[in-house]
Scaffold this active site. Structure first.
Site, PDB file in Angstrom:
ATOM      1  N   LEU A  34       1.033  -1.313   0.157  1.00 43.37           N
ATOM      2  CA  LEU A  34       0.224   0.221  -0.160  1.00 43.37           C
ATOM      3  C   LEU A  34       1.227   1.560   0.177  1.00 43.37           C
ATOM      4  O   LEU A  34       0.305   2.240   0.363  1.00 43.37           O
ATOM      5  CB  LEU A  34      -0.696   0.245   1.194  1.00 43.37           C
ATOM      6  CG  LEU A  34      -1.938  -1.313   1.040  1.00 43.37           C
ATOM      7  CD1 LEU A  34      -2.863  -0.889   2.000  1.00 43.37           C
ATOM      8  CD2 LEU A  34      -2.597  -1.845   0.144  1.00 43.37           C
ATOM      9  N   THR A  46       9.418  -0.253 -19.045  1.00 39.71           N
ATOM     10  CA  THR A  46       9.012   0.965 -19.857  1.00 39.71           C
ATOM     11  C   THR A  46       9.787   1.121 -20.703  1.00 39.71           C
ATOM     12  O   THR A  46      10.564   0.373 -21.016  1.00 39.71           O
ATOM     13  CB  THR A  46       9.381   2.074 -18.534  1.00 39.71           C
ATOM     14  OG1 THR A  46       9.285   2.929 -19.133  1.00 39.71           O
ATOM     15  CG2 THR A  46      10.850   2.202 -18.076  1.00 39.71           C
ATOM     16  N   SER A  94      15.793   9.104 -16.188  1.00 37.98           N
ATOM     17  CA  SER A  94      15.272   9.764 -14.447  1.00 37.98           C
ATOM     18  C   SER A  94      15.631   8.438 -14.022  1.00 37.98           C
ATOM     19  O   SER A  94      15.693   7.596 -14.317  1.00 37.98           O
ATOM     20  CB  SER A  94      13.740   9.840 -14.023  1.00 37.98           C
ATOM     21  OG  SER A  94      12.896   8.427 -14.546  1.00 37.98           O
ATOM     22  N   TYR A 116      13.356   7.147 -11.682  1.00 34.42           N
ATOM     23  CA  TYR A 116      12.472   5.401 -11.538  1.00 34.42           C
ATOM     24  C   TYR A 116      13.208   4.849 -13.355  1.00 34.42           C
ATOM     25  O   TYR A 116      13.397   3.848 -12.855  1.00 34.42           O
ATOM     26  CB  TYR A 116      11.400   6.595 -12.369  1.00 34.42           C
ATOM     27  CG  TYR A 116      10.904   5.672 -12.821  1.00 34.42           C
ATOM     28  CD1 TYR A 116      10.116   4.187 -12.026  1.00 34.42           C
ATOM     29  CD2 TYR A 116       9.850   5.493 -13.678  1.00 34.42           C
ATOM     30  CE1 TYR A 116       9.258   3.784 -12.717  1.00 34.42           C
ATOM     31  CE2 TYR A 116       9.217   4.662 -14.252  1.00 34.42           C
ATOM     32  CZ  TYR A 116       8.977   3.973 -14.617  1.00 34.42           C
ATOM     33  OH  TYR A 116       8.378   2.975 -15.277  1.00 34.42           O
ATOM     34  N   HIS A 117      13.533   5.587 -13.762  1.00 39.86           N
ATOM     35  CA  HIS A 117      13.638   4.733 -15.789  1.00 39.86           C
ATOM     36  C   HIS A 117      14.475   3.215 -15.308  1.00 39.86           C
ATOM     37  O   HIS A 117      14.869   2.925 -15.697  1.00 39.86           O
ATOM     38  CB  HIS A 117      13.528   5.831 -16.902  1.00 39.86           C
ATOM     39  CG  HIS A 117      12.894   6.048 -17.283  1.00 39.86           C
ATOM     40  ND1 HIS A 117      12.135   8.099 -16.545  1.00 39.86           N
ATOM     41  CD2 HIS A 117      11.434   6.053 -17.646  1.00 39.86           C
ATOM     42  CE1 HIS A 117      10.155   7.713 -17.387  1.00 39.86           C
ATOM     43  NE2 HIS A 117      10.520   7.024 -18.081  1.00 39.86           N
ATOM     44  N   LYS A 150      13.899   0.768 -14.177  1.00 39.32           N
ATOM     45  CA  LYS A 150      14.132  -0.056 -14.460  1.00 39.32           C
ATOM     46  C   LYS A 150      14.722  -0.724 -15.885  1.00 39.32           C
ATOM     47  O   LYS A 150      14.980  -1.914 -16.328  1.00 39.32           O
ATOM     48  CB  LYS A 150      12.694   0.403 -15.609  1.00 39.32           C
ATOM     49  CG  LYS A 150      11.742   0.767 -14.646  1.00 39.32           C
ATOM     50  CD  LYS A 150      10.482  -0.283 -14.662  1.00 39.32           C
ATOM     51  CE  LYS A 150       9.599   0.562 -13.699  1.00 39.32           C
ATOM     52  NZ  LYS A 150       8.085  -0.602 -13.451  1.00 39.32           N
ATOM     53  N   LEU A 207      -1.344  12.916 -20.924  1.00 40.65           N
ATOM     54  CA  LEU A 207      -2.320  12.769 -21.186  1.00 40.65           C
ATOM     55  C   LEU A 207      -3.647  12.910 -20.422  1.00 40.65           C
ATOM     56  O   LEU A 207      -4.000  13.946 -20.652  1.00 40.65           O
ATOM     57  CB  LEU A 207      -2.629  11.942 -22.003  1.00 40.65           C
ATOM     58  CG  LEU A 207      -3.911  11.589 -23.405  1.00 40.65           C
ATOM     59  CD1 LEU A 207      -4.701  13.065 -24.152  1.00 40.65           C
ATOM     60  CD2 LEU A 207      -3.848  10.491 -24.150  1.00 40.65           C
TER      61      LEU A 207
HETATM   62  N1  USQ Z   1       5.121  16.285 -19.660  1.00 44.31           N
HETATM   63  C1  USQ Z   1       4.000  17.460 -20.084  1.00 44.31           C
HETATM   64  N2  USQ Z   1       3.477  18.572 -20.090  1.00 44.31           N
HETATM   65  C2  USQ Z   1       2.930  17.936 -18.426  1.00 44.31           C
HETATM   66  C3  USQ Z   1       3.098  16.539 -18.131  1.00 44.31           C
HETATM   67  C4  USQ Z   1       4.351  15.843 -18.718  1.00 44.31           C
HETATM   68  O1  USQ Z   1       4.353  18.034 -21.070  1.00 44.31           O
HETATM   69  O2  USQ Z   1       2.260  18.511 -17.689  1.00 44.31           O
HETATM   70  C5  USQ Z   1       5.566  16.060 -20.767  1.00 44.31           C
HETATM   71  C6  USQ Z   1       6.813  15.427 -20.041  1.00 44.31           C
HETATM   72  O3  USQ Z   1       7.743  16.455 -20.203  1.00 44.31           O
HETATM   73  C7  USQ Z   1       7.240  13.812 -20.660  1.00 44.31           C
HETATM   74  C8  USQ Z   1       6.239  13.642 -21.299  1.00 44.31           C
HETATM   75  O4  USQ Z   1       5.906  14.851 -20.747  1.00 44.31           O
HETATM   76  O5  USQ Z   1       8.380  15.029 -21.650  1.00 44.31           O
HETATM   77  C9  USQ Z   1       6.136  12.042 -20.537  1.00 44.31           C
HETATM   78  O6  USQ Z   1       5.441  12.752 -19.415  1.00 44.31           O
HETATM   79  P1  USQ Z   1       4.765  11.652 -18.537  1.00 44.31           P
HETATM   80  O7  USQ Z   1       4.814  12.262 -17.028  1.00 44.31           O
HETATM   81  O8  USQ Z   1       3.524  11.719 -18.777  1.00 44.31           O
HETATM   82  O9  USQ Z   1       5.728  10.079 -18.734  1.00 44.31           O
HETATM   83  P2  USQ Z   1       7.016   9.606 -18.050  1.00 44.31           P
HETATM   84  O10 USQ Z   1       7.404  10.669 -17.138  1.00 44.31           O
HETATM   85  O11 USQ Z   1       7.888   9.245 -18.546  1.00 44.31           O
HETATM   86  O12 USQ Z   1       6.028   8.141 -17.053  1.00 44.31           O
HETATM   87  C10 USQ Z   1       5.564   7.696 -17.526  1.00 44.31           C
HETATM   88  C11 USQ Z   1       5.101   7.051 -16.087  1.00 44.31           C
HETATM   89  C12 USQ Z   1       5.887   5.902 -15.988  1.00 44.31           C
HETATM   90  C13 USQ Z   1       6.611   5.672 -16.789  1.00 44.31           C
HETATM   91  C14 USQ Z   1       6.231   6.437 -18.299  1.00 44.31           C
HETATM   92  C15 USQ Z   1       5.930   5.196 -19.759  1.00 44.31           C
HETATM   93  O13 USQ Z   1       4.620   7.531 -14.918  1.00 44.31           O
HETATM   94  O14 USQ Z   1       5.316   5.171 -14.957  1.00 44.31           O
HETATM   95  O15 USQ Z   1       7.109   3.984 -16.813  1.00 44.31           O
HETATM   96  O16 USQ Z   1       4.711   6.878 -18.851  1.00 44.31           O
HETATM   97  S1  USQ Z   1       7.809   6.267 -21.169  1.00 44.31           S
HETATM   98  O17 USQ Z   1       7.098   7.650 -21.210  1.00 44.31           O
HETATM   99  O18 USQ Z   1       7.557   5.134 -22.225  1.00 44.31           O
HETATM  100  O19 USQ Z   1       8.641   6.089 -19.645  1.00 44.31           O
END
Ligand code: USQ
Length: 405
Positions: free
Chosen positions: A33, A145, A186, A188-189, A192, A246
């Site tokens: 949790l 991821t 990051s 976090y990444h 993984k 999104l």
């Molecule tokens: N972004 C914006 N505006 C916002 C929030 C984010 O422009 O208000 C941008 C960020 O700067 C980044 C992108 O959108 O360039 C993606 O950010 P995100 O917060 O949607 O995604 P991320 O931090 O990459 O992490 C999320 C999940 C994570 C997963 C990852 C998949 O939290 O657990 O592993 O998406 S991936 O992005 O394909 O690595």
């Protein structure tokens, strides 16, 4: 199958638990949790009101007759209990979601970096060691991821986990297959990326059967099963740490908050709807590798989009305003992204694409629960470096941002 879902109380874990239980599997959620504790630490809550995990399981049983059992256990710190649990329940499959999943949270302070590495890497390694020690031949499915590949434009499609390379040897060129080089953006990444090496070792040394799913950004909130009862509702994060791009834009549009594009919005990312995410887990389970096989890696995504295009689309759909903010992250301003996902398509995945109906559904959910949103928690305040922190000190409404440490 008897399936252990580690991290089954989270955003993807909960709908996966319902989906697999609905298919007739015996589902056991194992969770500490921690995500609920992090809400308390940050002083934010899910947009949707969530019941306790025990109550959620009770409602599911009353609604469907299927039982989901909950077990409170910390994978990262309770190794002996984990081993005893596995020995007692002997699952056929283990799905591992039990990691801290937010990049901004992992970059908040040194304390958050240390927590994320300790928690994620220990959870994964404890699980692998315990599977070997108990001799349980379960198929391990891990949620990884897309971010392990990094986001520099390579100009070629990203393969599913492995890259064919040619190296020069004294006797000529030699072909090799290697794990695609990691380039995490990051802490976090990075965890993984470390997981991948742990999996490679245990598959090779102990014959563990492992599938690693490189998932993109999940959007949406409901699945068929979470829609069945108000109290089965999924969590929905909107805040600057856990909200993803999104879903954040959709709730921002719903509450009249400007859409927060970081930098130029030229970042291209991979996306998948939550319903497809749970379907992919089902498909991955149906196609387990044999002992001695290399780790099977799937790219779990269905489409790619540029952040500013998403903002433009949602602004067009809802009339929302867009703001371009200094980027709190250290990432490429613009990148191209082409990703292979042939394996899931071959297994029968029929992708749900971004579509007005499902986008509007999220806006409707956000409007319904808008009274639960704290606008001051919308901006992303976690900066990747101290230098960047100096540049990102105002929110889109001009107020000074508060750093939580
Ligand atoms: N972004 C914006 N505006 C916002 C929030 C984010 O422009 O208000 C941008 C960020 O700067 C980044 C992108 O959108 O360039 C993606 O950010 P995100 O917060 O949607 O995604 P991320 O931090 O990459 O992490 C999320 C999940 C994570 C997963 C990852 C998949 O939290 O657990 O592993 O998406 S991936 O992005 O394909 O690595």
């Amino acid at each position: 199958m008897r399936i252990a879902i580690l991290g089954g109380d989270g955003f993807v874990g909960w709908p996966t638990s319902l989906h697999l239980s609905n298919l007739g599997h015996e589902v056991h959620i194992v969770d500490n949790l921690s995500r609920r504790w992090i809400d308390t630490e940050l002083g934010v809550q899910s947009l949707t009101p969530m019941d306790s995990i025990q109550e959620r399981c009770r409602i599911w049983k009353a609604e469907t007759g299927h039982q989901i059992q909950f077990h409170l256990l910390n994978l990262a710190t309770e190794y002996e209990r984990l081993k005893a649990w596995l020995a007692e329940y002997r699952p056929d499959a283990v799905i591992h979601f039990a990691e801290q999943r937010a990049a901004p949270y992992s970059m908040k302070t040194d304390r958050h970096k240390v927590y994320t590495v300790d928690n994620n890497v220990s959870a994964t390694h404890n699980l692998l060691a315990a599977l070997v020690e108990t001799g349980i031949d379960a198929h391990l499915v891990h949620l990884g991821t897309m971010g392990v590949y990094g986001y520099s434009s390579v100009g070629a499609p990203i393969p599913e986990g492995y890259l064919d390379v040619e190296i020069d040897t004294p006797t000529g060129k030699k072909g090799m297959e290697i794990l695609y080089p990691t380039r995490p953006g990051s802490v976090y990444h990075m965890t993984k990326s470390l997981d991948q090496i742990l999996f490679q070792f245990y598959a090779q040394n102990d014959g563990l059967r492992i599938t690693d799913l490189h998932q993109g950004i999940v959007w949406g909130t409901h699945t068929e099963q979470t829609r069945r009862h108000e109290q089965l509702i999924n969590r929905f994060d909107y805040d600057g740490d856990y909200g993803t791009v999104l879903n954040r834009f959709l709730i921002q549009a719903a509450i009249g908050y400007p859409l927060t594009v970081h930098g130029t919005g030229g970042q291209t990312r991979a996306f998948i709807h939550i319903q497809d995410s749970v379907r992919c887990i089902e498909l991955a389970l149906s196609d387990a590798p044999a002992s001695g096989e290399r780790v099977r890696i799937f790219n779990q995504m269905t489409e790619t989009h540029r952040v500013r295009d998403l903002a433009e689309m949602i602004a067009g759909m809802t009339g929302a305003k867009t703001v371009y903010l200094p980027n709190p992250r250290k990432e490429a301003d613009e990148n191209e992204l082409i990703v292979k996902n042939d394996q899931f398509l071959a297994l029968g995945l029929e992708p749900i694409r971004l579509q007005q109906g499902l986008l509007s559904e999220v806006v409707d959910v956000a409007r319904k629960y808008a009274h639960r949103i704290d606008r001051s928690r919308v901006p992303a305040v976690s900066a990747w470096t101290k230098d960047i922190a100096k540049r990102v000190d105002r929110d889109p409404e001009g107020k000074r941002l508060r750093q939580v440490s």
